[in-house]
Design an enzyme around this catalytic site. Structure first.
Site, PDB file in Angstrom:
ATOM      1  N   ASP A 141      26.672  48.030  33.168  1.00 13.42           N
ATOM      2  CA  ASP A 141      26.522  47.456  31.833  1.00 13.42           C
ATOM      3  C   ASP A 141      27.715  46.549  31.577  1.00 13.42           C
ATOM      4  O   ASP A 141      28.871  46.992  31.693  1.00 13.42           O
ATOM      5  CB  ASP A 141      26.473  48.552  30.772  1.00 13.42           C
ATOM      6  CG  ASP A 141      25.304  49.501  30.972  1.00 13.42           C
ATOM      7  OD1 ASP A 141      24.283  49.073  31.541  1.00 13.42           O
ATOM      8  OD2 ASP A 141      25.408  50.672  30.563  1.00 13.42           O
ATOM      9  N   GLU A 203      17.211  45.589  28.013  1.00 21.16           N
ATOM     10  CA  GLU A 203      18.640  45.664  27.681  1.00 21.16           C
ATOM     11  C   GLU A 203      19.357  44.390  28.126  1.00 21.16           C
ATOM     12  O   GLU A 203      19.421  44.102  29.316  1.00 21.16           O
ATOM     13  CB  GLU A 203      19.277  46.875  28.354  1.00 21.16           C
ATOM     14  CG  GLU A 203      18.604  48.190  28.000  1.00 21.16           C
ATOM     15  CD  GLU A 203      19.122  49.355  28.827  1.00 21.16           C
ATOM     16  OE1 GLU A 203      19.994  49.147  29.702  1.00 21.16           O
ATOM     17  OE2 GLU A 203      18.657  50.480  28.612  1.00 21.16           O
ATOM     18  N   HIS A 206      22.375  45.309  30.788  1.00 19.66           N
ATOM     19  CA  HIS A 206      22.214  46.119  31.996  1.00 19.66           C
ATOM     20  C   HIS A 206      21.729  45.252  33.161  1.00 19.66           C
ATOM     21  O   HIS A 206      20.704  44.584  33.054  1.00 19.66           O
ATOM     22  CB  HIS A 206      21.203  47.240  31.723  1.00 19.66           C
ATOM     23  CG  HIS A 206      20.892  48.108  32.915  1.00 19.66           C
ATOM     24  ND1 HIS A 206      21.192  49.455  32.940  1.00 19.66           N
ATOM     25  CD2 HIS A 206      20.314  47.835  34.114  1.00 19.66           C
ATOM     26  CE1 HIS A 206      20.799  49.967  34.090  1.00 19.66           C
ATOM     27  NE2 HIS A 206      20.263  48.996  34.824  1.00 19.66           N
TER      28      HIS A 206
END
Length: 241
Positions: A141, A203, A206
């Site tokens: 991340d 996301e 990510h």
């Protein structure tokens, strides 16, 4: 089971190696460790060696596009126990946000909350054929920081369980600030894709390279069934101190 979890794994055996703090901005203290996540003697700032090599390439590409800018690492390797802890923590957060009590949840309420959570968090599976991406050492991340060291505004924080987390949430907006959020997210994606990474569909932060999700995305892009996962769940013997 998510679609990508059907992808076969042929682990290449690369070691987990530390992410160099002199090349990347690492968060200290780490946010999950602060919450009490059970890392033991393991560090969240480890990746498979080939994934780290690609991350270094991404950093060089970013410097060409934005001199002085950097990649900030929010999270990388995540032991299975930490994955389980964070899924439970996020579940409780979402229950409380609804004003509900965990001990009074109905089956339907529990299912509703968990369905929302697993859009953003992989189920902490013990099955070696379906490892959570972060537990492979091939997912991380990230966000961007400017030459002045300021974190670039992406329009929502990492780990927010919300539609705002979806990569293209602001794409159709006519508002200048939201257009800027989308531009920042697009730059981050361009930087990571330049080194072979692929972004999680839900996301903006990510990215992975060589895990099941990456292989599934590459199959979707190319139509070729030849892409396999190079990295399965990272075992203790792969850890390089």
């Amino acid at each position: 089971m998510k679609p990508y979890q059907t992808i076969p794994i042929c682990d290449c055996g690369e070691p987990l190696v530390p992410i160099p703090g002199d090349r990347f901005a690492l968060l200290h203290p780490h946010p999950y460790q602060t919450l009490g996540a059970p890392y033991g003697n393991q560090s969240p700032y480890y990746l498979r060696s080939g994934v780290l090599a690609a991350l270094l390439q991404a950093q060089e590409f970013l410097l060409q596009q934005r001199p002085g800018w950097g990649i900030q690492i929010f999270d990388a390797f995540r032991p299975l126990a930490v994955q389980r802890y964070m899924v439970e923590h996020t579940f409780l957060e979402q229950v409380q946000a609804r004003g509900w009590l965990v001990e009074a949840l109905t089956a339907a309420q529990r299912e509703e909350v968990m369905a929302e959570v697993v859009q953003f968090w992989a189920v902490p599976s013990d099955d070696p054929a379906t490892p959570p991406p972060h537990s492979t050492g091939a997912a991380l991340d990230v966000t961007l920081i400017t030459a002045a060291g300021a974190v670039v505004d992406m329009g929502s924080p990492i780990d927010e369980v919300s539609p705002r987390s979806h990569p293209n949430h602001f794409a159709a907006s006519n508002l200048p600030d939201q257009q800027q959020f989308h531009a920042h997210r697009s730059l981050l994606n361009q930087v990571m894709e330049s080194a072979g990474f692929r972004r999680h569909p839900n996301e903006w932060w990510h990215f992975s390279l060589g895990d099941q999700l990456w292989a599934w995305q590459r199959r979707q892009e190319t139509g070729s069934p030849d892409f396999l996962a190079h990295y399965g769940r990272a075992s203790v013997d792969l850890w390089v101190q």
